[in-house]
Enzyme design. Structure first.
Site, PDB file in Angstrom:
ATOM      1  N   ASP A   8      39.128  40.699  45.317  1.00 49.48           N
ATOM      2  CA  ASP A   8      39.076  41.918  44.499  1.00 49.48           C
ATOM      3  C   ASP A   8      40.391  42.699  44.580  1.00 49.48           C
ATOM      4  O   ASP A   8      41.116  42.608  45.574  1.00 49.48           O
ATOM      5  CB  ASP A   8      37.890  42.787  44.962  1.00 49.48           C
ATOM      6  CG  ASP A   8      37.495  43.804  43.910  1.00 49.48           C
ATOM      7  OD1 ASP A   8      37.876  43.652  42.732  1.00 49.48           O
ATOM      8  OD2 ASP A   8      36.801  44.773  44.279  1.00 49.48           O
TER       9      ASP A   8
ATOM     10  N   ASN B 167      31.145  40.290  34.913  1.00 47.61           N
ATOM     11  CA  ASN B 167      32.527  40.486  34.443  1.00 47.61           C
ATOM     12  C   ASN B 167      32.696  40.323  32.921  1.00 47.61           C
ATOM     13  O   ASN B 167      33.724  40.712  32.361  1.00 47.61           O
ATOM     14  CB  ASN B 167      33.514  39.569  35.184  1.00 47.61           C
ATOM     15  CG  ASN B 167      33.777  40.004  36.613  1.00 47.61           C
ATOM     16  OD1 ASN B 167      34.007  39.183  37.495  1.00 47.61           O
ATOM     17  ND2 ASN B 167      33.766  41.309  36.880  1.00 47.61           N
TER      18      ASN B 167
HETATM   19  C1  IPE Z   1      33.566  41.102  42.113  1.00 48.83           C
HETATM   20  O1  IPE Z   1      34.514  42.035  41.792  1.00 48.83           O
HETATM   21  C2  IPE Z   1      33.760  39.877  41.270  1.00 48.83           C
HETATM   22  C3  IPE Z   1      34.976  39.115  41.528  1.00 48.83           C
HETATM   23  C4  IPE Z   1      35.838  39.341  42.473  1.00 48.83           C
HETATM   24  C5  IPE Z   1      35.170  37.999  40.641  1.00 48.83           C
HETATM   25  P1  IPE Z   1      34.241  43.185  40.729  1.00 48.83           P
HETATM   26  O2  IPE Z   1      35.499  43.963  40.647  1.00 48.83           O
HETATM   27  O3  IPE Z   1      33.713  42.624  39.465  1.00 48.83           O
HETATM   28  O4  IPE Z   1      33.075  44.008  41.447  1.00 48.83           O
HETATM   29  P2  IPE Z   1      32.627  45.520  41.291  1.00 48.83           P
HETATM   30  O5  IPE Z   1      32.461  45.766  39.814  1.00 48.83           O
HETATM   31  O6  IPE Z   1      33.707  46.370  41.876  1.00 48.83           O
HETATM   32  O7  IPE Z   1      31.370  45.615  42.078  1.00 48.83           O
HETATM   33  C1  IPE Z   2      39.266  40.826  40.944  1.00 46.79           C
HETATM   34  O1  IPE Z   2      40.095  41.883  40.644  1.00 46.79           O
HETATM   35  C2  IPE Z   2      39.332  39.722  39.921  1.00 46.79           C
HETATM   36  C3  IPE Z   2      38.169  39.631  39.041  1.00 46.79           C
HETATM   37  C4  IPE Z   2      37.076  40.347  39.109  1.00 46.79           C
HETATM   38  C5  IPE Z   2      38.238  38.637  37.992  1.00 46.79           C
HETATM   39  P1  IPE Z   2      39.655  43.034  39.667  1.00 46.79           P
HETATM   40  O2  IPE Z   2      40.033  42.646  38.285  1.00 46.79           O
HETATM   41  O3  IPE Z   2      38.222  43.377  39.853  1.00 46.79           O
HETATM   42  O4  IPE Z   2      40.576  44.232  40.165  1.00 46.79           O
HETATM   43  P2  IPE Z   2      40.143  45.738  40.353  1.00 46.79           P
HETATM   44  O5  IPE Z   2      38.935  45.766  41.206  1.00 46.79           O
HETATM   45  O6  IPE Z   2      39.901  46.280  38.978  1.00 46.79           O
HETATM   46  O7  IPE Z   2      41.329  46.367  41.018  1.00 46.79           O
HETATM   47 MG    MG Z   3      37.240  44.681  41.069  1.00 47.78          MG
END
Ligand code: IPE
Ligand code: IPE
Ligand code: MG
Length: 247
Positions: free
Chosen positions: A30, A78
């Site tokens: 993340d 997502n």
């Molecule tokens: C979890 O991260 C999913 C991945 C890392 C692919 P998210 O960024 O989607 O999770 P939330 O929305 O902060 O819970």
């Molecule tokens: C994790 O990084 C990757 C995916 C969920 C695909 P994020 O895209 O969730 O990054 P933040 O949480 O918005 O910083």
């Molecule tokens: Mg995230």
């Protein structure tokens, strides 16, 4: 002095007893978007940087003898993101598979995917299947990418598969039986869950499999996550006492 542990990659020795190493490490990668923003870049640049981190961590995990590494790449939630970001992530999967497979093969990595593939284009589904096929006889780390993955969705799909399976009677169903319907059917249980970028939640990752996993969270966003920090998580795990409800 150091007890050497040999994985199947470049054989990086680490000073942790082999029996204290987690067999299966799962990572919630993340913070790509926040990292990009902090650098004045687009979120897509964060995802590109995230792929670089993934390559580094996969190689390192293989080298130190971790048996299985599962990474959360795209959740069932997502899809809520803007279409451009979703499209970018999907094209990144294809590109990653096309570019990295040779090197993964040379490093003896096996690859598999968990999650509902039916949500992806036929082209991407074929690329996933071909990648699995091509690396299936390797004997190194079992690398699993969770894509269109949600723990609830996985359990629901497993329940449906069970309901359609006439070979087993519901009255006699055990946890071990049920696990065979999950996407992770042939993987060892998850020992350690690492989450980068500071959030302390599962976000629908491996709900069943992480029931007794240890947790390790860092504020470092995924693009900045290093092999040193990965090792710190492994060391923290090695020093813990797991009780599984006992005394
Ligand atoms: C979890 O991260 C999913 C991945 C890392 C692919 P998210 O960024 O989607 O999770 P939330 O929305 O902060 O819970
Ligand atoms: C994790 O990084 C990757 C995916 C969920 C695909 P994020 O895209 O969730 O990054 P933040 O949480 O918005 O910083
Ligand atoms: Mg995230």
């Amino acid at each position: 002095m150091f007890k050497k542990i040999f994985g199947s990659g470049k054989n990086t020795p680490v000073d942790i007893d082999k029996d204290k190493l987690p067999k299966h490490v799962a990572v919630i990668m993340d913070g790509n978007g926040r990292w990009a923003k902090s650098q004045g870049l687009l979120r897509s640049a964060g995802h590109l940087a995230g792929v670089k981190t993934l390559k580094k961590i996969l190689r390192f995990a293989n080298d130190i003898g971790i048996e299985a590494l599962t990474v959360y790449a795209f959740s069932t939630e997502n899809w809520k993101r803007p279409k451009e970001e979703v499209d970018f992530l999907l094209s990144l999967f294809s590109e990653y598979l096309a570019k990295e497979l040779d090197e993964m093969n040379e490093e003896n990595v096996r690859i598999s995917f968990i999650g509902d593939r039916a949500g992806f284009s036929e082209k991407l589904q074929n690329e996933m299947k071909n990648a699995e096929e091509r690396l299936k006889n390797n004997t190194g780390i079992r690398f699993t990418i969770a894509a269109n993955y949600g723990g609830r969705d996985e359990i629901l799909r497993a329940a449906k598969k069970f309901a359609e399976d006439t070979n087993i009677d519901a009255k006699n169903l055990t946890e071990a039986d049920f696990e065979r319907y999950l996407d992770t059917a042939d993987a060892p249980p998850v020992d350690l869950v690492i989450r980068t970028s500071g959030e302390m939640r599962l976000s629908n990752f491996l709900l069943w499999q992480a029931a007794y996993a240890e947790f390790w969270v860092t504020k470092t966003p995924w693009p900045n996550f290093s092999t040193e920090e990965f090792l710190e998580a492994i060391r923290s795990y090695a020093a813990r006492e797991r009780r599984f409800g006992g005394v």
